[in-house]
Write an enzyme that holds these catalytic residues in place. Structure first.
Site, short mmCIF file in Angstrom:
data_model
loop_
_atom_site.label_atom_id
_atom_site.label_comp_id
_atom_site.label_asym_id
_atom_site.label_seq_id
_atom_site.Cartn_x
_atom_site.Cartn_y
_atom_site.Cartn_z
N HIS A 4 -10.51 -8.34 -7.60
CA HIS A 4 -10.22 -7.86 -6.25
C HIS A 4 -10.75 -8.81 -5.18
O HIS A 4 -11.91 -9.21 -5.21
CB HIS A 4 -10.88 -6.48 -6.06
CG HIS A 4 -10.90 -6.00 -4.65
ND1 HIS A 4 -12.05 -5.97 -3.89
CD2 HIS A 4 -9.91 -5.54 -3.85
CE1 HIS A 4 -11.77 -5.50 -2.68
NE2 HIS A 4 -10.49 -5.24 -2.63
N LYS B 63 0.83 -1.20 0.00
CA LYS B 63 0.00 0.00 0.00
C LYS B 63 0.87 1.26 0.00
O LYS B 63 1.92 1.31 0.65
CB LYS B 63 -0.91 0.00 1.23
CG LYS B 63 -1.86 -1.19 1.29
CD LYS B 63 -2.92 -1.12 0.22
CE LYS B 63 -3.94 -2.23 0.38
NZ LYS B 63 -5.09 -2.08 -0.54
#
Length: 375
Positions: free
Chosen positions: A307, A176
């Site tokens: 996802h 991230k």
């Protein structure tokens, strides 16, 4: 010729899966969300007069779980007595039963659990894994790990988890980014690239937290790291901005996970707003809609990386004509008796009928609400 089967009962339940550690991505560090402590699931279990059954699930993070359950409970009864083989007909019937609240978001996420359960049932009836029922191109799919790369983890923890993932047969690593301090983002990405080496696929995910100027600057600074993609650099609805970024950078752009309909994804495709599209079957209404979207994406020449929810998406990715990716998350492991296998950078499609999963006793223990609708 055997008589047509019919749906005898539909069980709906909601459960709360606690996360061992509160999860933070860029949306937390920019003050837009609180750390995530649980994932809420809507479970659908469908039983037929001839004794077949199937189960599916949808999910929500931070909000929406109660709404999904309430909507599914309102509309599911219209499927009772129907032939479970007629999945697209049933999806349309369910959609019209709740049409006053629209065709995206909670309205279709609630239907997703039912739709997925119908596909699981149909594949089990045929004695086939779901991928084989749909028509697979492959028996394994490239896989990358996300759950070890969140921003609440120290850099040392991220590197350690990356090492563990690669040793476990996972092929790529995603971390991230999107911190207010872009220099720290760059430091973390470069450190992970140095740690895993130049040959391991590395992805970054900004979770929609950059503006257009920041995304372009960061994209250019990251070009020399040979990233597999930059994910969600901009607001999910900014198709124009994503398209401009995709044209400006050599690094591929990936997005789509936050969109809740085929129509929204079609806007991305029409705008040429990404190189890799990332739909989420539970979010866009289930497998019926996912298959429609796969056709559009393939015609547009896009790569596919669904996802989350690998237990569902592994089967669907195996059916995509182009070599896809599937996202490895270990968060859902406590829900199921079975585990997926990773080997040589790929996730192996299970050969068990249907999705190939049964809910665990622990999943049942986490159930907070349930109802059974029957003929």
């Amino acid at each position: 010729m055997p008589s047509a089967d019919s749906i005898r009962s539909i069980g709906l339940s909601t459960l709360r899966l606690p996360l061992a550690t509160p999860i933070s991505d860029a949306k937390v560090f920019t003050g837009r969300q609180k750390p995530m402590t649980e994932v809420v699931f809507l479970i659908a279990e469908i039983h037929t007069e001839q004794g077949f059954s199937g189960h599916g699930f949808s999910y929500s993070k931070r909000a929406g779980g109660a709404a999904q359950y309430a909507h599914a409970r309102e509309v599911a009864e219209v499927a009772l007595g129907e032939d479970p083989n007629d999945i697209q007909k049933l999806y349309t019937k369910l959609l019209w039963a709740g049409a006053s609240v629209g065709r995206s978001g909670v309205a279709t996420q609630a239907l997703a659990a039912l739709d997925i359960a119908l596909y699981d049932l149909k594949a089990k009836r045929a004695g086939l894994p779901l991928s084989k029922l749909l028509g697979a191109h492959r028996d394994s799919v490239r896989t990358y790990n996300t759950s070890g790369g969140f921003l609440h983890a120290s850099l040392d923890e991220v590197r350690e988890r990356a090492t563990q993932s690669l040793a476990a047969g996972i092929g790529g690593i995603k971390i991230k980014v999107g911190l207010p301090d872009t220099a720290e983002d760059l430091r973390r990405v470069r450190a992970v690239r140095d740690h895993i080496g130049a040959s391991v696929p590395l992805m970054v995910d900004a979770n929609q937290q950059w503006d257009r100027a920041t995304a372009l600057r960061m994209g250019r600074r990251l070009e020399d790291l040979d990233l597999t993609w930059i994910e969600e650099p901009l607001d999910a609805s900014d198709a124009e901005g994503h398209a401009e970024l995709a044209r400006a950078l050599d690094t591929p752009i990936a997005t789509g996970e936050m969109l809740a309909s085929v129509a929204e994804h079609r806007q991305l495709i029409t705008a040429r707003a990404c190189d890799i599209i990332q739909p989420d079957a539970p979010r866009i209404g289930g497998i019926t809609n996912f298959l429609r979207l796969m056709t559009l994406a393939d015609e547009a020449g896009l790569d596919l990386a669904p996802h989350f929810a690998m237990e569902i998406h592994l089967h669907l990715a195996a059916c995509y004509p182009r070599e896809p990716w599937v996202e490895h998350f270990d968060w859902l492991d406590p829900l199921f008796e079975e585990r997926l296998e990773t080997r040589g950078g790929r996730m192996i499609v299970p050969n068990r009928p249907g999705l190939g999963f049964t809910f665990s006793e622990q999943a049942r223990a986490w159930t907070t609400d349930s109802v059974t609708l029957s003929v």
